[in-house]
Scaffold this motif. Structure first.
Motif, PDB file in Angstrom:
ATOM      1  N   GLN A  83       0.835  -1.194   0.000  1.00  0.00           N
ATOM      2  CA  GLN A  83       0.000   0.000   0.000  1.00  0.00           C
ATOM      3  C   GLN A  83       0.875   1.252   0.000  1.00  0.00           C
ATOM      4  OE1 GLN A  83      -2.721   0.074   3.270  1.00  0.00           O
ATOM      5  NE2 GLN A  83      -3.849   1.832   2.507  1.00  0.00           N
ATOM      6  N   GLN A 110       1.054   3.860  -3.407  1.00  0.00           N
ATOM      7  CA  GLN A 110       0.149   4.976  -3.146  1.00  0.00           C
ATOM      8  C   GLN A 110       0.342   6.069  -4.192  1.00  0.00           C
ATOM      9  OE1 GLN A 110       0.773   7.162   0.460  1.00  0.00           O
ATOM     10  NE2 GLN A 110       2.963   6.750   0.469  1.00  0.00           N
ATOM     11  N   GLU A 125      -1.328  12.319  -3.857  1.00  0.00           N
ATOM     12  CA  GLU A 125      -2.195  12.289  -2.675  1.00  0.00           C
ATOM     13  C   GLU A 125      -1.713  11.203  -1.718  1.00  0.00           C
ATOM     14  OE1 GLU A 125      -6.390  12.111  -3.445  1.00  0.00           O
ATOM     15  OE2 GLU A 125      -6.164  13.226  -5.303  1.00  0.00           O
ATOM     16  N   VAL A 178      -0.977   9.001   1.532  1.00  0.00           N
ATOM     17  CA  VAL A 178      -1.787   8.695   2.704  1.00  0.00           C
ATOM     18  C   VAL A 178      -1.046   9.202   3.933  1.00  0.00           C
ATOM     19  CG1 VAL A 178      -2.823   6.842   4.046  1.00  0.00           C
ATOM     20  CG2 VAL A 178      -2.768   6.703   1.556  1.00  0.00           C
ATOM     21  N   ASP A 179      -1.789   9.767   4.846  1.00  0.00           N
ATOM     22  CA  ASP A 179      -1.221  10.314   6.071  1.00  0.00           C
ATOM     23  C   ASP A 179      -0.621   9.191   6.922  1.00  0.00           C
ATOM     24  OD1 ASP A 179      -0.561  11.974   8.126  1.00  0.00           O
ATOM     25  OD2 ASP A 179      -2.612  12.189   8.878  1.00  0.00           O
ATOM     26  N   GLU A 233      -2.859   7.539   9.484  1.00  0.00           N
ATOM     27  CA  GLU A 233      -3.775   6.498   9.012  1.00  0.00           C
ATOM     28  C   GLU A 233      -3.083   5.133   9.025  1.00  0.00           C
ATOM     29  OE1 GLU A 233      -6.113   7.137   5.454  1.00  0.00           O
ATOM     30  OE2 GLU A 233      -5.854   9.315   5.711  1.00  0.00           O
ATOM     31  N   PHE A 234      -1.830   5.096   8.596  1.00  0.00           N
ATOM     32  CA  PHE A 234      -1.086   3.839   8.606  1.00  0.00           C
ATOM     33  C   PHE A 234      -0.895   3.328  10.032  1.00  0.00           C
ATOM     34  CE2 PHE A 234       0.683   5.125   4.358  1.00  0.00           C
ATOM     35  CZ  PHE A 234       0.056   4.108   3.656  1.00  0.00           C
ATOM     36  N   GLN A 267      -4.115   1.908  11.258  1.00  0.00           N
ATOM     37  CA  GLN A 267      -4.361   0.576  10.696  1.00  0.00           C
ATOM     38  C   GLN A 267      -3.523  -0.471  11.422  1.00  0.00           C
ATOM     39  OE1 GLN A 267      -3.559   0.657   6.499  1.00  0.00           O
ATOM     40  NE2 GLN A 267      -5.373   1.885   6.019  1.00  0.00           N
TER      41      GLN A 267
END
Length: 138
Positions: free
Chosen positions: A35, A39, A43, A45-46, A49-50, A53
Protein backbone atom coordinates in the motif's frame (compact mmCIF):
# COMPACT_ATOMS: atom_id res chain seq x y z
CA UNK A 1 -27.55 -30.31 40.11
CA UNK A 2 -27.31 -30.06 36.35
CA UNK A 3 -23.98 -30.64 34.68
CA UNK A 4 -24.06 -28.71 31.44
CA UNK A 5 -21.52 -28.73 28.68
CA UNK A 6 -19.58 -25.52 28.93
CA UNK A 7 -17.66 -25.47 25.70
CA UNK A 8 -17.33 -27.10 22.36
CA UNK A 9 -14.49 -27.69 20.02
CA UNK A 10 -14.73 -26.22 16.56
CA UNK A 11 -15.01 -28.75 13.79
CA UNK A 12 -12.27 -29.03 11.20
CA UNK A 13 -14.30 -27.36 8.46
CA UNK A 14 -15.02 -24.18 10.43
CA UNK A 15 -11.40 -24.01 11.60
CA UNK A 16 -10.18 -24.30 8.00
CA UNK A 17 -12.68 -21.65 6.87
CA UNK A 18 -11.54 -19.24 9.56
CA UNK A 19 -7.91 -19.79 8.53
CA UNK A 20 -8.80 -18.97 4.92
CA UNK A 21 -10.70 -15.83 5.97
CA UNK A 22 -8.03 -14.52 8.33
CA UNK A 23 -4.79 -12.70 7.71
CA UNK A 24 -1.70 -13.16 9.82
CA UNK A 25 0.63 -10.39 10.89
CA UNK A 26 3.24 -11.13 8.22
CA UNK A 27 0.63 -10.92 5.45
CA UNK A 28 -0.68 -7.68 6.91
CA UNK A 29 2.81 -6.14 6.89
CA UNK A 30 3.29 -7.20 3.23
CA UNK A 31 -0.06 -5.65 2.35
CA UNK A 32 0.83 -2.55 4.34
CA UNK A 33 4.16 -2.15 2.51
CA UNK A 34 2.50 -2.70 -0.87
CA UNK A 35 0.00 0.00 0.00
CA UNK A 36 2.88 2.36 0.80
CA UNK A 37 4.75 1.44 -2.38
CA UNK A 38 1.79 1.94 -4.71
CA UNK A 39 0.15 4.98 -3.15
CA UNK A 40 -0.63 7.97 -5.34
CA UNK A 41 2.34 10.37 -5.06
CA UNK A 42 0.03 13.35 -5.60
CA UNK A 43 -2.20 12.29 -2.67
CA UNK A 44 -0.05 10.38 -0.19
CA UNK A 45 -1.79 8.69 2.70
CA UNK A 46 -1.22 10.31 6.07
CA UNK A 47 1.19 8.47 8.40
CA UNK A 48 -1.42 8.59 11.16
CA UNK A 49 -3.77 6.50 9.01
CA UNK A 50 -1.09 3.84 8.61
CA UNK A 51 -0.36 3.83 12.33
CA UNK A 52 -4.09 3.57 13.06
CA UNK A 53 -4.36 0.58 10.70
CA UNK A 54 -1.38 -1.08 12.37
CA UNK A 55 -2.87 -0.46 15.82
CA UNK A 56 -6.22 -1.87 14.71
CA UNK A 57 -4.55 -4.98 13.37
CA UNK A 58 -2.58 -5.38 16.59
CA UNK A 59 -5.79 -5.10 18.64
CA UNK A 60 -7.53 -7.58 16.36
CA UNK A 61 -4.66 -10.07 16.72
CA UNK A 62 -4.73 -9.73 20.50
CA UNK A 63 -8.50 -10.32 20.51
CA UNK A 64 -8.08 -13.39 18.32
CA UNK A 65 -5.43 -14.80 20.65
CA UNK A 66 -7.58 -14.11 23.70
CA UNK A 67 -10.52 -15.91 22.05
CA UNK A 68 -8.31 -18.89 21.21
CA UNK A 69 -7.00 -19.03 24.79
CA UNK A 70 -10.53 -18.81 26.19
CA UNK A 71 -11.67 -21.63 23.92
CA UNK A 72 -8.75 -23.76 25.13
CA UNK A 73 -9.70 -23.08 28.74
CA UNK A 74 -13.31 -24.06 28.04
CA UNK A 75 -12.20 -27.33 26.46
CA UNK A 76 -9.98 -28.09 29.47
CA UNK A 77 -12.80 -27.23 31.88
CA UNK A 78 -15.19 -29.47 29.99
CA UNK A 79 -12.67 -32.33 30.14
CA UNK A 80 -12.13 -31.76 33.85
CA UNK A 81 -15.86 -31.71 34.44
CA UNK A 82 -16.28 -35.00 32.58
CA UNK A 83 -13.44 -36.67 34.49
CA UNK A 84 -14.90 -35.54 37.81
CA UNK A 85 -18.04 -37.55 36.99
CA UNK A 86 -16.15 -40.87 36.76
CA UNK A 87 -17.63 -43.30 39.28
CA UNK A 88 -20.49 -40.94 40.18
CA UNK A 89 -24.17 -41.68 39.84
CA UNK A 90 -25.94 -39.52 37.28
CA UNK A 91 -29.42 -39.22 35.87
CA UNK A 92 -29.75 -39.22 32.13
CA UNK A 93 -32.20 -36.60 30.91
CA UNK A 94 -34.12 -36.31 27.71
CA UNK A 95 -36.95 -33.97 26.78
CA UNK A 96 -37.20 -32.59 30.34
CA UNK A 97 -37.76 -36.05 31.83
CA UNK A 98 -35.35 -38.33 33.62
CA UNK A 99 -34.86 -41.46 31.54
CA UNK A 100 -32.53 -43.56 33.64
CA UNK A 101 -29.94 -43.47 36.39
CA UNK A 102 -26.49 -44.99 36.21
CA UNK A 103 -22.83 -44.73 37.05
CA UNK A 104 -20.29 -43.05 34.78
CA UNK A 105 -17.77 -45.77 33.93
CA UNK A 106 -15.74 -44.16 31.16
CA UNK A 107 -14.99 -40.87 29.44
CA UNK A 108 -14.03 -40.68 25.77
CA UNK A 109 -12.52 -37.52 24.35
CA UNK A 110 -13.74 -36.76 20.84
CA UNK A 111 -13.14 -33.80 18.61
CA UNK A 112 -16.55 -32.42 19.56
CA UNK A 113 -15.90 -32.77 23.31
CA UNK A 114 -16.00 -35.42 26.03
CA UNK A 115 -18.53 -38.24 25.86
CA UNK A 116 -19.52 -40.39 28.81
CA UNK A 117 -20.29 -44.08 29.04
CA UNK A 118 -22.91 -44.77 31.69
CA UNK A 119 -23.81 -48.16 33.15
CA UNK A 120 -27.47 -48.14 34.11
CA UNK A 121 -28.93 -49.85 37.15
CA UNK A 122 -30.09 -52.65 34.85
CA UNK A 123 -26.49 -53.29 33.68
CA UNK A 124 -26.89 -51.74 30.23
CA UNK A 125 -23.99 -49.54 29.07
CA UNK A 126 -25.00 -46.34 27.29
CA UNK A 127 -22.22 -44.70 25.31
CA UNK A 128 -21.78 -41.32 23.64
CA UNK A 129 -23.59 -39.40 26.38
CA UNK A 130 -22.87 -35.65 26.29
CA UNK A 131 -22.34 -33.63 29.47
CA UNK A 132 -25.48 -31.66 28.76
CA UNK A 133 -27.52 -34.89 28.94
CA UNK A 134 -26.70 -35.72 32.56
CA UNK A 135 -27.45 -34.38 36.01
CA UNK A 136 -25.98 -35.60 39.28
CA UNK A 137 -28.31 -38.06 40.99
CA UNK A 138 -29.39 -37.15 44.50
Amino acid sequence: MAVDAIGSVLNAQSTETSKQNSIDQESFIKLFLSQLQFQDPLEPVDNREFLAQLAQFSNLEQSRQAAANTEGLLVMQSASQALSLLGRTVSLAGDNTSIDTGTVIAVAFTYSGPELSVQTSSGEVLANIRLSQVTLAK
